[in-house]
Scaffold this active site. Structure first.
Site, mmCIF file in Angstrom:
data_model
loop_
_atom_site.group_PDB
_atom_site.id
_atom_site.type_symbol
_atom_site.label_atom_id
_atom_site.label_comp_id
_atom_site.label_asym_id
_atom_site.label_seq_id
_atom_site.Cartn_x
_atom_site.Cartn_y
_atom_site.Cartn_z
ATOM 1 N N ASP A 51 25.338 35.465 32.535
ATOM 2 C CA ASP A 51 25.023 34.541 33.797
ATOM 3 C C ASP A 51 23.726 33.903 33.388
ATOM 4 O OD1 ASP A 51 27.093 35.446 35.020
ATOM 5 O OD2 ASP A 51 26.224 36.858 36.419
ATOM 6 N N ASN A 123 21.737 29.226 41.902
ATOM 7 C CA ASN A 123 21.600 30.657 42.225
ATOM 8 C C ASN A 123 20.518 30.579 43.452
ATOM 9 O OD1 ASN A 123 23.177 32.423 40.949
ATOM 10 N ND2 ASN A 123 21.377 33.737 40.423
ATOM 11 N N LYS A 133 -2.424 39.296 48.082
ATOM 12 C CA LYS A 133 -2.611 39.037 49.112
ATOM 13 C C LYS A 133 -1.167 38.488 49.927
ATOM 14 C CE LYS A 133 -5.208 35.589 52.078
ATOM 15 N NZ LYS A 133 -6.249 34.536 51.948
ATOM 16 N N THR A 163 24.581 37.453 45.073
ATOM 17 C CA THR A 163 24.740 38.408 44.317
ATOM 18 C C THR A 163 23.495 39.030 43.668
ATOM 19 O OG1 THR A 163 25.956 37.349 42.847
ATOM 20 C CG2 THR A 163 27.209 38.512 44.375
ATOM 21 N N GLY A 164 22.586 38.210 43.594
ATOM 22 C CA GLY A 164 21.348 38.371 42.638
ATOM 23 C C GLY A 164 20.133 38.916 43.365
ATOM 24 N N TYR A 165 19.066 38.234 43.314
ATOM 25 C CA TYR A 165 17.749 38.375 43.947
ATOM 26 C C TYR A 165 17.914 38.926 45.383
ATOM 27 C CZ TYR A 165 12.662 38.709 44.127
ATOM 28 O OH TYR A 165 11.317 39.082 44.436
ATOM 29 N N LYS A 167 20.594 40.077 46.981
ATOM 30 C CA LYS A 167 21.110 41.296 47.400
ATOM 31 C C LYS A 167 20.068 42.379 47.094
ATOM 32 C CE LYS A 167 25.129 44.079 46.116
ATOM 33 N NZ LYS A 167 24.406 45.350 45.964
ATOM 34 N N SER A 168 19.235 42.348 46.234
ATOM 35 C CA SER A 168 18.136 43.210 45.975
ATOM 36 C C SER A 168 17.222 43.338 47.483
ATOM 37 C CB SER A 168 17.486 43.247 44.831
ATOM 38 O OG SER A 168 16.661 41.926 44.917
#
Length: 266
Positions: A51, A123, A133, A163-165, A167-168
């Site tokens: 990907d 994406n 900070k 489905t990438g960052y 999703k986390s």
């Protein structure tokens, strides 16, 4: 689907991959395809390497609207953008020749930094603090103030980017047939003094999102477009919208987006 047969291969050169690509060249030419050295001359752009390589191929070739992109993974890899493995390249060629593939269109987001150059993202675009900070961002929807965010950063993602960052960051996984984009928080600060929505929210493609960076000493955040950091120092505003730009890819008829999500996560 177009019968044009000019192929361009995008990949990171190393000895092992180079030898594999030589084999792919031979197979393609034996099947009536023409290998070209410039992506501008290609009707089909083939990325090799998962990907990440697919995202780079799309970005480095300028989000072309007049060609089809397809992704090939290396041995043992899987990908949400890539239907094929390097060892079954001949299957891809056969499918291209016999119309056993379907064209799908992935929406992208358009990003303008500091009222300057426009960048497209397949994406996501991410803004993150670079110092210990919180970063403070005024979030506006259709030019109306929505909230003032305080935290580590924000992610604005396409449906395929969900489905990438995102999703986390506990965002939703969105069907790419839905023309929208999603805003997700990274470690927001919520207490009696500061308050944000505290959850991801989804905007229709006709909405405009503006992120105004409050200049309070955190003026040099990292701006990343897909998997690349943007070399802009002082960032004042980020404008995000959607137009009719899409990335055309091909998929096997029995391999839907949700089939891939299931294989990847379940």
């Amino acid at each position: 689907m177009s019968k044009s047969n000019e192929l361009f291969f995008y990949y990171h050169r190393d000895g092992e991959t180079d030898s594999k690509v030589e084999t792919l060249h031979r197979l393609a030419e034996e099947n009536g395809f023409q290998i070209v050295d410039r992506h501008e001359d290609a009707s089909i752009i083939v990325s090799i390497g998962g990907d990440g390589a697919f995202l780079q191929a799309v970005r480095k070739t300028g989000f072309r609207q007049d060609c089809i992109y397809t992704g090939i993974t290396r041995e043992g890899q899987s990908g949400l953008y890539c239907d094929f493995n390097i060892d079954n390249f001949d299957e891809m060629l056969h499918s291209l020749q016999h119309d056993e593939m379907e064209v799908r269109r992935f929406p992208v987001i358009k990003t303008k930094i500091n009222d300057g150059t426009v960048f497209y993202c397949l994406n996501e675009v991410t803004v993150r603090s670079t110092i210990v900070k919180t970063i403070v961002i005024d979030v506006k929807i259709d030019e109306q103030h929505f909230e003032t965010f305080r935290g580590d950063g924000l992610i604005v993602a396409t449906p395929t980017g969900s489905t990438g960052y995102t999703k986390s960051a506990r965002g939703a996984v969105i069907d790419p047939l839905t023309a929208c984009y999603q805003v997700s928080e990274i470690a927001s600060l919520n207490n009696n003094q500061y308050r944000t929505l505290g959850s991801s929210f989804i905007l229709n493609k006709n909405r405009q999102l503006i992120l105004d960076i409050i200049q309070d000493g955190n003026d040099y955040p990292i701006i990343s477009l897909d998997n690349e950091a943007l070399p802009i120092r002082k960032v004042q505003s980020i404008e995000v919208s959607m137009d009719d730009t899409v990335i055309k890819t091909v998929k096997l008829k029995n391999n839907t987006y949700w089939d891939r999500v299931k294989r990847t996560f379940l």
